[in-house]
Design a protein around this motif. Structure first.
Motif, PDB file in Angstrom:
ATOM      1  N   LYS A   3       0.824  -1.203   0.000  1.00 61.51           N
ATOM      2  CA  LYS A   3       0.000   0.000   0.000  1.00 61.51           C
ATOM      3  C   LYS A   3       0.861   1.256   0.000  1.00 61.51           C
ATOM      4  CE  LYS A   3      -4.095  -1.785  -0.107  1.00 61.51           C
ATOM      5  NZ  LYS A   3      -4.925  -1.593  -1.333  1.00 61.51           N
ATOM      6  N   ASN A   4       2.021   1.186   0.651  1.00 61.08           N
ATOM      7  CA  ASN A   4       2.976   2.292   0.684  1.00 61.08           C
ATOM      8  C   ASN A   4       4.349   1.737   0.331  1.00 61.08           C
ATOM      9  OD1 ASN A   4       1.053   4.257   2.137  1.00 61.08           O
ATOM     10  ND2 ASN A   4       1.193   2.572   3.597  1.00 61.08           N
ATOM     11  N   LEU A   5       5.243   2.593  -0.118  1.00 61.91           N
ATOM     12  CA  LEU A   5       6.578   2.121  -0.459  1.00 61.91           C
ATOM     13  C   LEU A   5       7.611   3.202  -0.148  1.00 61.91           C
ATOM     14  CD1 LEU A   5       6.903  -0.717  -1.568  1.00 61.91           C
ATOM     15  CD2 LEU A   5       7.395   0.263  -3.807  1.00 61.91           C
ATOM     16  N   LEU A   6       8.481   2.881   0.809  1.00 65.09           N
ATOM     17  CA  LEU A   6       9.678   3.673   1.058  1.00 65.09           C
ATOM     18  C   LEU A   6      10.832   2.942   0.401  1.00 65.09           C
ATOM     19  CD1 LEU A   6       7.650   4.339   3.509  1.00 65.09           C
ATOM     20  CD2 LEU A   6       9.681   5.267   4.622  1.00 65.09           C
ATOM     21  N   ILE A   7      11.615   3.644  -0.404  1.00 65.63           N
ATOM     22  CA  ILE A   7      12.616   3.013  -1.258  1.00 65.63           C
ATOM     23  C   ILE A   7      14.009   3.420  -0.803  1.00 65.63           C
ATOM     24  CG2 ILE A   7      13.349   2.657  -3.651  1.00 65.63           C
ATOM     25  CD1 ILE A   7      10.592   3.847  -4.471  1.00 65.63           C
ATOM     26  N   TYR A   8      14.895   2.423  -0.651  1.00 64.85           N
ATOM     27  CA  TYR A   8      16.276   2.669  -0.238  1.00 64.85           C
ATOM     28  C   TYR A   8      17.214   1.924  -1.186  1.00 64.85           C
ATOM     29  CZ  TYR A   8      13.897   3.957   4.116  1.00 64.85           C
ATOM     30  OH  TYR A   8      13.061   4.517   5.047  1.00 64.85           O
ATOM     31  N   ARG A   9      18.426   2.449  -1.302  1.00 66.84           N
ATOM     32  CA  ARG A   9      19.456   1.801  -2.094  1.00 66.84           C
ATOM     33  C   ARG A   9      20.340   0.966  -1.173  1.00 66.84           C
ATOM     34  NH1 ARG A   9      19.770   0.286  -6.867  1.00 66.84           N
ATOM     35  NH2 ARG A   9      19.069   2.319  -7.659  1.00 66.84           N
ATOM     36  N   LEU A  10      20.509  -0.332  -1.492  1.00 65.13           N
ATOM     37  CA  LEU A  10      21.419  -1.168  -0.725  1.00 65.13           C
ATOM     38  C   LEU A  10      22.852  -0.727  -0.979  1.00 65.13           C
ATOM     39  CD1 LEU A  10      19.835  -4.674  -1.459  1.00 65.13           C
ATOM     40  CD2 LEU A  10      19.659  -3.380   0.670  1.00 65.13           C
ATOM     41  N   ALA A  11      23.616  -0.578   0.081  1.00 68.25           N
ATOM     42  CA  ALA A  11      25.007  -0.165  -0.073  1.00 68.25           C
ATOM     43  C   ALA A  11      25.797  -1.226  -0.825  1.00 68.25           C
ATOM     44  CB  ALA A  11      25.633   0.089   1.300  1.00 68.25           C
ATOM     45  N   GLU A  12      26.701  -0.788  -1.663  1.00 63.75           N
ATOM     46  CA  GLU A  12      27.495  -1.727  -2.464  1.00 63.75           C
ATOM     47  C   GLU A  12      28.429  -2.565  -1.596  1.00 63.75           C
ATOM     48  OE1 GLU A  12      29.489   0.366  -5.534  1.00 63.75           O
ATOM     49  OE2 GLU A  12      27.636   0.957  -6.581  1.00 63.75           O
ATOM     50  N   THR A  13      28.673  -2.100  -0.383  1.00 63.13           N
ATOM     51  CA  THR A  13      29.566  -2.844   0.516  1.00 63.13           C
ATOM     52  C   THR A  13      28.927  -4.113   1.056  1.00 63.13           C
ATOM     53  OG1 THR A  13      28.798  -1.427   2.324  1.00 63.13           O
ATOM     54  CG2 THR A  13      30.852  -0.797   1.229  1.00 63.13           C
ATOM     55  N   TRP A  14      27.586  -4.237   0.909  1.00 66.71           N
ATOM     56  CA  TRP A  14      26.894  -5.442   1.391  1.00 66.71           C
ATOM     57  C   TRP A  14      26.452  -6.268   0.203  1.00 66.71           C
ATOM     58  CZ3 TRP A  14      21.550  -7.041   1.271  1.00 66.71           C
ATOM     59  CH2 TRP A  14      21.303  -8.201   2.019  1.00 66.71           C
ATOM     60  N   GLN A  15      26.878  -7.505   0.164  1.00 63.69           N
ATOM     61  CA  GLN A  15      26.492  -8.414  -0.903  1.00 63.69           C
ATOM     62  C   GLN A  15      25.292  -9.249  -0.454  1.00 63.69           C
ATOM     63  OE1 GLN A  15      27.780  -8.435  -4.025  1.00 63.69           O
ATOM     64  NE2 GLN A  15      28.905  -6.633  -3.271  1.00 63.69           N
ATOM     65  N   PRO A  16      24.150  -9.142  -1.125  1.00 62.22           N
ATOM     66  CA  PRO A  16      22.962  -9.907  -0.720  1.00 62.22           C
ATOM     67  C   PRO A  16      23.236 -11.401  -0.681  1.00 62.22           C
ATOM     68  CG  PRO A  16      22.378  -8.229  -2.332  1.00 62.22           C
ATOM     69  CD  PRO A  16      23.878  -8.252  -2.275  1.00 62.22           C
ATOM     70  N   ASP A  17      22.831 -12.027   0.411  1.00 59.63           N
ATOM     71  CA  ASP A  17      23.054 -13.459   0.621  1.00 59.63           C
ATOM     72  C   ASP A  17      21.776 -14.028   1.233  1.00 59.63           C
ATOM     73  OD1 ASP A  17      23.696 -15.982   1.720  1.00 59.63           O
ATOM     74  OD2 ASP A  17      25.793 -15.438   1.942  1.00 59.63           O
ATOM     75  N   LEU A  18      21.049 -14.822   0.446  1.00 53.01           N
ATOM     76  CA  LEU A  18      19.762 -15.336   0.897  1.00 53.01           C
ATOM     77  C   LEU A  18      19.907 -16.206   2.139  1.00 53.01           C
ATOM     78  CD1 LEU A  18      16.732 -15.644   0.505  1.00 53.01           C
ATOM     79  CD2 LEU A  18      17.185 -17.499  -1.121  1.00 53.01           C
ATOM     80  N   ALA A  19      20.921 -17.077   2.169  1.00 54.31           N
ATOM     81  CA  ALA A  19      21.113 -17.959   3.326  1.00 54.31           C
ATOM     82  C   ALA A  19      21.393 -17.146   4.590  1.00 54.31           C
ATOM     83  CB  ALA A  19      22.250 -18.936   3.055  1.00 54.31           C
ATOM     84  N   ALA A  20      22.217 -16.112   4.468  1.00 54.88           N
ATOM     85  CA  ALA A  20      22.523 -15.264   5.626  1.00 54.88           C
ATOM     86  C   ALA A  20      21.283 -14.508   6.080  1.00 54.88           C
ATOM     87  CB  ALA A  20      23.641 -14.290   5.281  1.00 54.88           C
ATOM     88  N   LEU A  21      20.468 -14.076   5.143  1.00 55.97           N
ATOM     89  CA  LEU A  21      19.242 -13.358   5.483  1.00 55.97           C
ATOM     90  C   LEU A  21      18.270 -14.280   6.215  1.00 55.97           C
ATOM     91  CD1 LEU A  21      17.633 -10.712   5.235  1.00 55.97           C
ATOM     92  CD2 LEU A  21      16.767 -11.547   3.040  1.00 55.97           C
ATOM     93  N   GLN A  22      18.130 -15.513   5.740  1.00 53.40           N
ATOM     94  CA  GLN A  22      17.250 -16.472   6.400  1.00 53.40           C
ATOM     95  C   GLN A  22      17.744 -16.777   7.814  1.00 53.40           C
ATOM     96  OE1 GLN A  22      17.487 -19.500   3.349  1.00 53.40           O
ATOM     97  NE2 GLN A  22      15.449 -18.996   2.554  1.00 53.40           N
ATOM     98  N   GLU A  23      19.050 -16.896   7.980  1.00 55.26           N
ATOM     99  CA  GLU A  23      19.612 -17.168   9.299  1.00 55.26           C
ATOM    100  C   GLU A  23      19.361 -16.001  10.254  1.00 55.26           C
ATOM    101  OE1 GLU A  23      23.987 -18.162  11.330  1.00 55.26           O
ATOM    102  OE2 GLU A  23      23.707 -18.296   9.155  1.00 55.26           O
ATOM    103  N   ALA A  24      19.527 -14.783   9.761  1.00 49.50           N
ATOM    104  CA  ALA A  24      19.292 -13.608  10.589  1.00 49.50           C
ATOM    105  C   ALA A  24      17.821 -13.494  10.983  1.00 49.50           C
ATOM    106  CB  ALA A  24      19.730 -12.348   9.843  1.00 49.50           C
ATOM    107  N   ALA A  25      16.926 -13.818  10.055  1.00 44.17           N
ATOM    108  CA  ALA A  25      15.495 -13.759  10.364  1.00 44.17           C
ATOM    109  C   ALA A  25      15.112 -14.812  11.398  1.00 44.17           C
ATOM    110  CB  ALA A  25      14.681 -13.946   9.085  1.00 44.17           C
ATOM    111  N   ASP A  26      15.666 -16.016  11.262  1.00 45.03           N
ATOM    112  CA  ASP A  26      15.379 -17.078  12.223  1.00 45.03           C
ATOM    113  C   ASP A  26      15.846 -16.701  13.634  1.00 45.03           C
ATOM    114  OD1 ASP A  26      14.254 -18.662  10.281  1.00 45.03           O
ATOM    115  OD2 ASP A  26      16.079 -19.800   9.873  1.00 45.03           O
ATOM    116  N   ALA A  27      16.913 -15.908  13.715  1.00 49.96           N
ATOM    117  CA  ALA A  27      17.449 -15.508  15.020  1.00 49.96           C
ATOM    118  C   ALA A  27      16.665 -14.358  15.630  1.00 49.96           C
ATOM    119  CB  ALA A  27      18.915 -15.115  14.884  1.00 49.96           C
ATOM    120  N   ALA A  28      15.757 -13.764  14.858  1.00 48.90           N
ATOM    121  CA  ALA A  28      14.995 -12.616  15.375  1.00 48.90           C
ATOM    122  C   ALA A  28      13.513 -12.788  15.074  1.00 48.90           C
ATOM    123  CB  ALA A  28      15.522 -11.322  14.757  1.00 48.90           C
TER     124      ALA A  28
END
Length: 344
Positions: free
Chosen positions: A3-28
């Motif tokens: 319904k709403n969208l705030l848009i941000y640019r991911l910093a180039e210093t961070w490389q998207p990693d699906l496995a790391a994201l899933q692990e971080a979500a599971d921990a929180a």
């Protein structure tokens, strides 16, 4: 889905990693508020299924959902409890509590009342587009979006985002588009500040204009033609557009704000053409279809919007185009009125 969208640019210093994201979500993961806990935030399954996957990959996009639960303590209830405590102290000691003591009493009253308080939950859809290097958050305010960013930053090593800057400030571009539309309607000579909107965008019938001076006057149009001399006059007198309803490619309508936030997003009829409806699809099919449509449309809309605002500026090289002389300076972020616009 959004319904709403705030848009941000991911910093180039961070490389998207699906496995790391899933692990971080599971921990929180989300845990409801404890008896005396005023607020709790954590990840829940985007599909709404208990113990479901916390990160859903759909068509190369990663979808998440942050749940925020907050205890609701009305100020009047807290005040009544403080007054009761103050009366008891005055009866026992013969003196009224001082300012510092009343502050301590407020903390004590809130602690006592929290176990009895109602809770309110807010779900915030989160969308990461790793290929495009974008983070999108469906939130009504930057304060809510900050909760998402804080949790991602805590859980992901090296995660950071950067604000998106464009050559034209959104309010400058919106004013130019409105001036151009009013000029065409009057068949006159366009002023220097007029800007032709890109062909993929059409201006709809809702708008908010604010004066940047001490008067803080506000003019709001709802379901009203905007290509008029009246609108042009307001802009030439100094008011600036802070919200403007637009439609992209006849497929997605939304309200663009001066902070480049997309609000009131609506996918128009042709977008869902050919999709099964009602009870003919199960929950998983519905989620996959809605997610594919929403991300597929919006990921094409966003670059068109950035182009319409003069193009994205590289981080650290933000040099916005100055507003033409016919336009006043940008408004401060503080609202002129607490009254919500008629379309909210």
């Amino acid at each position: 889905m959004f319904k709403n969208l705030l848009i941000y640019r991911l910093a180039e210093t961070w490389q998207p990693d699906l496995a790391a994201l899933q692990e971080a979500a599971d921990a929180a993961t989300f845990i409801p508020c404890g008896a005396t806990q005023p607020i709790s935030a954590g990840w829940v399954a985007p599909r709404g299924r208990a113990h479901g996957t916390l990160v859903e990959p759909v068509g190369g996009h990663w979808l998440m959902r942050l749940m925020v639960e907050q205890k609701v303590l009305p100020g009047s209830v807290v005040k009544r409890r403080i007054d009761e405590m103050a009366e008891r102290i005055e009866a026992d000691t013969g003196r009224k509590p001082g300012k510092k003591q009343r502050k301590d009493m407020k903390d004590q009253a809130q602690l006592e009342l929290l176990p009895q308080a109602f809770t309110r939950q807010i779900g915030l859809p989160v969308w990461i587009a790793p290929e495009q290097g974008l983070l999108m958050i469906d939130a009504a305010s930057t304060a809510r979006a900050d909760e998402v960013i804080t949790l991602l930053t805590k859980g992901l090593a090296g995660f950071s985002i950067e604000p998106i800057h464009t050559a034209l400030a959104p309010s400058t571009a919106m004013a130019g588009w409105l001036l151009a539309g009013a000029t065409h309607a009057a068949d006159g000579e366009p002023p220097e500040a007029a800007i032709e909107p890109p062909a993929v965008f059409t201006i709809d019938r809702d708008c908010e204009l604010k004066a940047p001076d001490e008067s803080k006057s506000v003019v709001r149009y709802a379901r009203h033609p905007l290509d008029t001399d009246e609108v042009r006059s307001h802009i030439e007198q100094g008011k600036r557009p802070t919200r403007l309803a637009l439609t992209w490619n006849g497929r997605v309508s939304f309200m663009l704000t001066e902070q480049m936030v997309l609000k009131k997003i609506e996918f128009l009829d042709g977008v869902h053409e050919g999709q099964p409806t009602g009870n003919s699809r199960d929950a998983d099919e519905a989620f996959d279809a809605d997610a594919a449509i929403a991300t597929g449309e919006l990921i094409r809309l966003i670059p068109d919007l950035l182009d319409a605002l003069g193009g994205e500026q590289q981080p650290g090289l933000y040099a916005p185009v100055d507003a033409p002389a016919a336009l006043p300076p940008r408004l401060p972020d503080t609202p002129a009125s607490d009254e919500p616009p008629p379309w909210e």
